[in-house]
Scaffold this active site. Structure first.
Site, mmCIF file in Angstrom:
data_model
loop_
_atom_site.group_PDB
_atom_site.id
_atom_site.type_symbol
_atom_site.label_atom_id
_atom_site.label_comp_id
_atom_site.label_asym_id
_atom_site.label_seq_id
_atom_site.Cartn_x
_atom_site.Cartn_y
_atom_site.Cartn_z
ATOM 1 N N CYS A 73 44.809 55.048 2.807
ATOM 2 C CA CYS A 73 44.434 54.974 1.395
ATOM 3 C C CYS A 73 43.438 56.064 1.030
ATOM 4 O O CYS A 73 43.764 57.234 1.101
ATOM 5 C CB CYS A 73 43.943 53.573 1.037
ATOM 6 S SG CYS A 73 43.985 53.273 -0.762
ATOM 7 N N HIS A 118 48.152 49.998 1.809
ATOM 8 C CA HIS A 118 47.393 49.122 2.703
ATOM 9 C C HIS A 118 48.331 48.165 3.424
ATOM 10 O O HIS A 118 48.306 46.948 3.191
ATOM 11 C CB HIS A 118 46.347 48.334 1.910
ATOM 12 C CG HIS A 118 45.118 49.106 1.571
ATOM 13 N ND1 HIS A 118 44.183 49.454 2.511
ATOM 14 C CD2 HIS A 118 44.683 49.603 0.383
ATOM 15 C CE1 HIS A 118 43.201 50.129 1.928
ATOM 16 N NE2 HIS A 118 43.483 50.235 0.635
ATOM 17 N N GLU A 177 48.056 47.048 6.226
ATOM 18 C CA GLU A 177 47.290 46.140 7.084
ATOM 19 C C GLU A 177 46.728 44.943 6.334
ATOM 20 O O GLU A 177 46.187 44.017 6.956
ATOM 21 C CB GLU A 177 46.140 46.904 7.743
ATOM 22 C CG GLU A 177 44.907 47.120 6.893
ATOM 23 C CD GLU A 177 45.034 48.202 5.820
ATOM 24 O OE1 GLU A 177 44.096 48.370 5.026
ATOM 25 O OE2 GLU A 177 46.088 48.878 5.782
#
Length: 302
Positions: free
Chosen positions: A141, A234, A236
């Protein structure tokens, strides 16, 4: 296999409750060489970010050892000092070390000029160091935009509207090992006020766009034949991260737009997240470790 983490790291117990196998430093090392992974954690809620990335790394079939790295030039206001002192290293502690893989996380500083970020000088030193001390680096990011700017001079493009939600993405390079096993269309969370132009990335011969989306622009950008990956989303994120961000912004009186394609039936009143990115996220990190971190490690170490 397992991930070796510092003793008593809070994420250890949280992930064990999810049946994720982690080792702490009191346990015996495995016979296989541990791949060394560093996580430069720029997020304010560091404990949540640790848990998110360790969850992803735990799916590797290879044993890993993880170092958590903080910025010495920045004082964290949202993570207890005791936690940082106990579990984190600083760049001066590792500058002579080599890592098989490095992750540099996002950061909530998108509206600032890069040069106005208080730890920018230290971060650029780490990014330069990584080129010679790390086999493969994931820039996540904001860090992706910072890395593209620092290494290639690509400017970030700020937007008035926050890109927040879970969006469809295309595979543009199906033969690339990082995308092995991906569906043609897959979903990824995004949460940002900035991006990069296709034309700026395509103008750099050393860079390749591996995946994109209509709403998000370039998503995965590869540099230096896999020594660098710039990930603008993102993958994760935990299931409730976008929900917490939305509710935080409401409490700040910011009148945020609800995350798109995220709540059940797109009904913000229900506030029930629908997870549709987990399989892609697991595959992304596993492929990175298998084909870039481990491959480069074995090539380098014989």
């Amino acid at each position: 296999m397992s991930v070796k983490v510092p003793v008593n790291l809070p994420a250890l117990e949280l992930l064990k409750n999810e049946n994720i196998f982690l080792n702490d430093e009191h346990q015996s090392p495995m016979n296989a060489r541990l791949l060394r992974i560093g996580i430069v954690n720029l997020m304010p809620l560091k404990e949540q970010t640790e848990t998110d990335f360790l969850r992803m790394l735990s799916n590797s079939p290879l044993p890993l050892e993880v170092d958590l790295i903080d910025m010495a030039s920045h004082i964290s206001k949202n993570t207890p000092h005791e936690h940082l002192e106990k579990f984190y290293k600083y760049f001066d502690d590792i500058r002579e070390a080599n890592y098989d893989g490095l992750i540099i996380t996002g950061a909530p500083v998108e509206k600032l000029r890069f040069e106005d970020v208080d730890y920018w000088a230290e971060l650029t030193e780490i990014m330069d160091w990584a080129k010679n001390h790390v086999n493969s680096t994931l820039y996540i990011c904001w860090a992706a935009f910072a890395g593209l700017y620092h290494h290639y001079g690509i400017p970030k493009v700020d937007t008035d509207k926050k890109l927040s939600g879970v969006y469809p993405h295309r595979v543009l390079a199906p033969q690339n090992p990082l995308l092995r096993g991906f569906d043609d269309i897959f979903y990824v969370p995004h949460s940002r006020f900035t991006g990069v132009r296709f034309s700026d990335v395509e103008a750099i011969p050393e860079l390749s766009i591996l995946s994109d989306g209509d709403a998000v622009g370039p998503y995965i950008i590869m540099g230096r034949d896999g020594r660098e990956f710039y990930i603008t989303g993102h993958s994760e994120y935990s299931p409730d991260t976008l929900k917490k961000e939305y509710e935080r912004d409401i409490n700040k009186g910011l009148n945020p737009i609800p995350p798109e394609n995220y709540f059940l039936d797109d009904d913000v009143e229900k506030r029930v997240p629908v997870v549709r990115w987990r399989s892609h996220a697991n595959l992304l990190f596993t492929n990175w470790i298998n084909y870039f971190v481990y491959r480069n490690s074995t090539n380098k170490n014989g």
